[in-house]
Design a protein around this motif. Sequence first.
Motif, PDB file in Angstrom:
ATOM      1  N   THR A 262       8.817  -2.475  97.001  1.00  0.00           N
ATOM      2  CA  THR A 262       7.724  -1.513  96.884  1.00  0.00           C
ATOM      3  C   THR A 262       8.203  -0.337  96.040  1.00  0.00           C
ATOM      4  N   VAL A 263       7.465  -0.014  95.001  1.00  0.00           N
ATOM      5  CA  VAL A 263       7.826   1.105  94.131  1.00  0.00           C
ATOM      6  C   VAL A 263       6.615   2.015  93.964  1.00  0.00           C
ATOM      7  N   SER A 264       6.794   3.289  94.299  1.00  0.00           N
ATOM      8  CA  SER A 264       5.754   4.300  94.093  1.00  0.00           C
ATOM      9  C   SER A 264       6.125   5.124  92.873  1.00  0.00           C
ATOM     10  N   LEU A 265       5.278   5.117  91.849  1.00  0.00           N
ATOM     11  CA  LEU A 265       5.560   5.816  90.603  1.00  0.00           C
ATOM     12  C   LEU A 265       4.846   7.159  90.553  1.00  0.00           C
ATOM     13  N   PRO A 266       5.396   8.129  89.814  1.00  0.00           N
ATOM     14  CA  PRO A 266       4.781   9.462  89.754  1.00  0.00           C
ATOM     15  C   PRO A 266       3.540   9.477  88.866  1.00  0.00           C
ATOM     16  N   ASP A 267       2.501  10.163  89.308  1.00  0.00           N
ATOM     17  CA  ASP A 267       1.277  10.275  88.513  1.00  0.00           C
ATOM     18  C   ASP A 267       1.484  11.108  87.253  1.00  0.00           C
ATOM     19  N   SER A 268       2.534  11.926  87.233  1.00  0.00           N
ATOM     20  CA  SER A 268       2.776  12.820  86.097  1.00  0.00           C
ATOM     21  C   SER A 268       3.371  12.106  84.890  1.00  0.00           C
ATOM     22  N   GLN A 269       3.773  10.830  85.063  1.00  0.00           N
ATOM     23  CA  GLN A 269       4.354  10.058  83.974  1.00  0.00           C
ATOM     24  C   GLN A 269       3.649   8.704  83.837  1.00  0.00           C
ATOM     25  N   THR A 270       3.668   8.192  82.592  1.00  0.00           N
ATOM     26  CA  THR A 270       3.116   6.859  82.336  1.00  0.00           C
ATOM     27  C   THR A 270       4.207   6.002  81.722  1.00  0.00           C
ATOM     28  N   PRO A 271       4.971   5.296  82.548  1.00  0.00           N
ATOM     29  CA  PRO A 271       6.092   4.517  82.042  1.00  0.00           C
ATOM     30  C   PRO A 271       5.652   3.171  81.463  1.00  0.00           C
ATOM     31  N   GLN A 272       6.537   2.547  80.715  1.00  0.00           N
ATOM     32  CA  GLN A 272       6.347   1.154  80.333  1.00  0.00           C
ATOM     33  C   GLN A 272       6.681   0.305  81.568  1.00  0.00           C
ATOM     34  N   LEU A 273       5.775  -0.579  81.935  1.00  0.00           N
ATOM     35  CA  LEU A 273       5.940  -1.291  83.204  1.00  0.00           C
ATOM     36  C   LEU A 273       5.935  -2.800  83.002  1.00  0.00           C
ATOM     37  N   ASP A 274       6.968  -3.444  83.568  1.00  0.00           N
ATOM     38  CA  ASP A 274       7.086  -4.901  83.496  1.00  0.00           C
ATOM     39  C   ASP A 274       7.298  -5.433  84.919  1.00  0.00           C
ATOM     40  N   VAL A 275       6.312  -6.174  85.440  1.00  0.00           N
ATOM     41  CA  VAL A 275       6.363  -6.693  86.806  1.00  0.00           C
ATOM     42  C   VAL A 275       6.276  -8.217  86.770  1.00  0.00           C
ATOM     43  N   LYS A 276       7.230  -8.890  87.452  1.00  0.00           N
ATOM     44  CA  LYS A 276       7.175 -10.353  87.444  1.00  0.00           C
ATOM     45  C   LYS A 276       7.838 -10.924  88.701  1.00  0.00           C
ATOM     46  N   THR A 277       7.307 -12.071  89.143  1.00  0.00           N
ATOM     47  CA  THR A 277       7.853 -12.805  90.280  1.00  0.00           C
ATOM     48  C   THR A 277       7.607 -14.289  90.080  1.00  0.00           C
ATOM     49  N   LYS A 278       8.417 -15.137  90.720  1.00  0.00           N
ATOM     50  CA  LYS A 278       8.217 -16.571  90.621  1.00  0.00           C
ATOM     51  C   LYS A 278       7.305 -17.084  91.731  1.00  0.00           C
ATOM     52  N   GLU A 279       7.622 -16.717  92.971  1.00  0.00           N
ATOM     53  CA  GLU A 279       6.868 -17.256  94.099  1.00  0.00           C
ATOM     54  C   GLU A 279       6.205 -16.180  94.953  1.00  0.00           C
ATOM     55  N   GLY A 280       6.526 -14.938  94.718  1.00  0.00           N
ATOM     56  CA  GLY A 280       5.982 -13.872  95.546  1.00  0.00           C
ATOM     57  C   GLY A 280       4.590 -13.427  95.111  1.00  0.00           C
ATOM     58  N   LYS A 281       3.989 -12.544  95.911  1.00  0.00           N
ATOM     59  CA  LYS A 281       2.678 -11.967  95.594  1.00  0.00           C
ATOM     60  C   LYS A 281       2.866 -10.597  94.961  1.00  0.00           C
ATOM     61  N   VAL A 282       1.906 -10.229  94.089  1.00  0.00           N
ATOM     62  CA  VAL A 282       1.994  -8.944  93.396  1.00  0.00           C
ATOM     63  C   VAL A 282       0.744  -8.119  93.665  1.00  0.00           C
ATOM     64  N   ASP A 283       0.959  -6.874  94.094  1.00  0.00           N
ATOM     65  CA  ASP A 283      -0.124  -5.891  94.227  1.00  0.00           C
ATOM     66  C   ASP A 283       0.233  -4.725  93.317  1.00  0.00           C
ATOM     67  N   ASN A 284      -0.292  -4.743  92.096  1.00  0.00           N
ATOM     68  CA  ASN A 284       0.051  -3.741  91.086  1.00  0.00           C
ATOM     69  C   ASN A 284      -1.122  -2.797  90.882  1.00  0.00           C
ATOM     70  N   ARG A 285      -1.060  -1.651  91.501  1.00  0.00           N
ATOM     71  CA  ARG A 285      -2.145  -0.677  91.382  1.00  0.00           C
ATOM     72  C   ARG A 285      -2.059   0.122  90.083  1.00  0.00           C
ATOM     73  N   TRP A 286      -1.001  -0.119  89.324  1.00  0.00           N
ATOM     74  CA  TRP A 286      -0.847   0.525  88.023  1.00  0.00           C
ATOM     75  C   TRP A 286      -1.310  -0.392  86.890  1.00  0.00           C
ATOM     76  N   GLU A 287      -1.786  -1.545  87.219  1.00  0.00           N
ATOM     77  CA  GLU A 287      -2.185  -2.491  86.175  1.00  0.00           C
ATOM     78  C   GLU A 287      -3.295  -1.887  85.305  1.00  0.00           C
ATOM     79  N   GLY A 288      -3.059  -1.898  84.004  1.00  0.00           N
ATOM     80  CA  GLY A 288      -4.015  -1.309  83.070  1.00  0.00           C
ATOM     81  C   GLY A 288      -3.707   0.132  82.721  1.00  0.00           C
ATOM     82  N   ARG A 289      -3.042   0.837  83.610  1.00  0.00           N
ATOM     83  CA  ARG A 289      -2.747   2.258  83.346  1.00  0.00           C
ATOM     84  C   ARG A 289      -1.591   2.437  82.374  1.00  0.00           C
ATOM     85  N   THR A 290      -0.711   1.433  82.290  1.00  0.00           N
ATOM     86  CA  THR A 290       0.487   1.589  81.459  1.00  0.00           C
ATOM     87  C   THR A 290       0.324   1.025  80.050  1.00  0.00           C
ATOM     88  N   LYS A 291      -0.868   0.560  79.720  1.00  0.00           N
ATOM     89  CA  LYS A 291      -1.084   0.023  78.376  1.00  0.00           C
ATOM     90  C   LYS A 291      -0.960   1.102  77.306  1.00  0.00           C
TER      91      LYS A 291
END
Length: 312
Positions: A262-291
């Motif tokens: 679990t990673v909580s990112l600061p709203d004051s920054q917009t980082p480059q974000l790379d999230v990946k898993t083979k078998e796990g589930k992903v809940d990415n609430r930053w999806e679309g914000r880092t484009k």
Amino acid sequence: MKVQRKLFYLMVGGILSSLMACGSDKEAELVNTQTVEIGAVSKIVLDYDADDLLIKNSSSKKVVLEEYLSKDKRKYYSKVSKNGDTLSIQEGRRPIGTDFKSKMVLSLPKNYSDELRIHSTSGKVETHLSNKSMSSITLDTTSGKIYGDDLIADTIKLITTSGLISSRSLTSKGTLRIKSTSGEIKLHKSKVKRLILHTTSSKATLDELKGQVEYETKSGNLTVTDFSGAGEFTASGDGSLNLGVNHLADDLSVFSKNGAVTVSLPDSQTPQLDVKTKEGKVDNRWEGRTKKAKLSTPRVTIETRNGDITVK
């Protein structure tokens, strides 16, 4: 007649047992004080087995050792020696049995700024120091508890196998190195240039952490809150990682093979974000914000094999 003798021996045995039990409850008292001129000393080394050790500041310009023992015998007094620039203090002989209690209180001049190394195999190690800074501080136990508060040094080492490491207010201009096999780790308010934290299965809780981090574990669980910095966090087995980021100073890499991340990112920054898993589930609430993230901003890489990932 034989019955009376048996009763007599039983009564005497009971009285002796009671006296021995009372003796075992005797608390440690101050029985000896040793004072050493600091002179050209640049390394102070304490080595004890089961004694509790308290390190604090001296009101004088000398090193003062106060010995609290439940049995006062000269052969139990600590052995103090100087060899070149090294002041060595070792425990004296100890009686056989479990009723012996001991505590050492070492007082250092506030202006001492060199190396300090403390070891107790199973005793408690506690520090209350207000020295401006030392070159190196090492607190080391096997199964004892370490309470290292208000430490300032170029290099700090906190080492245990199964004991507790608990600290408030650590400042290192160089490297803070923590190593534990299974002992719990609790840090509050640490400001370091670099933190190297290695465990096997320890539970670690870090609050108000600032600096570059290298964290490695196999199956330990890590929780970091109010983190400002960067670094690499790796769990090679089932370890879970929970990071609350306040500010990213540089790139951040988070990996767990089978544990949840679990990673909580600061709203004051917009980082480059790379999230990946083979078998796990992903809940990415930053999806679309880092484009819209710029190439100059920090990169955050989060990865698991089988563990679930939550980004918020």
